[in-house]
Scaffold this motif. Structure first.
Motif: not given
Length: 126
Positions: A5-9, A97-105, A109-110, A115-124
């Protein structure tokens, strides 16, 4: 995996998976989730200086995740360290698992799911 999630935003994904990392033993502070959510690439050989409170297996998993997500190809030195800490079956499962979560993220994002993708990890806000 929160590192994907971090790497892909993919902050919607982060919001849902970071608590699972905590349940699995990663601390919520700067030495735990704070390490996982660093924006800069994580390299396995920097473990002594950069891994914070992550144990060896957690650090190896996060670094493998980082390389797979950012570069697709994983350096031999990273796989050597991962293979020292995990059984062959665990290496295959972790990689899958890493490959699957890359697909999911990337899907989330796409489509801007949550609607959180323009935010960051700490935004609520959702």
């Amino acid at each position: 995996l929160p590192r994907v999630a971090v790497c892909n935003g993919a902050w919607y994904e982060w919001h849902h998976h970071a608590p699972l990392a905590v349940q699995a033993g990663v601390s919520e502070g700067e030495d735990g989730l704070g390490v996982v959510k660093r924006q800069k690439p994580l390299l396995i050989e920097e473990g002594e200086q950069k891994k914070g409170g992550l144990n060896e297996r957690q650090w190896a998993a996060v670094c493998l995740t980082d390389e797979m997500t950012r570069n697709v190809k994983v350096r031999d030195s990273t796989f050597e360290e991962v293979r020292k800490l995990f059984s062959e079956r665990e290496v295959v499962e972790l990689t899958a698992i890493i490959a699957c979560y890359n697909c999911v993220s990337r899907f989330l994002v796409a489509l801007d799911v949550g609607e959180r993708n323009g935010t960051g990890p700490d935004d609520k806000a959702h």
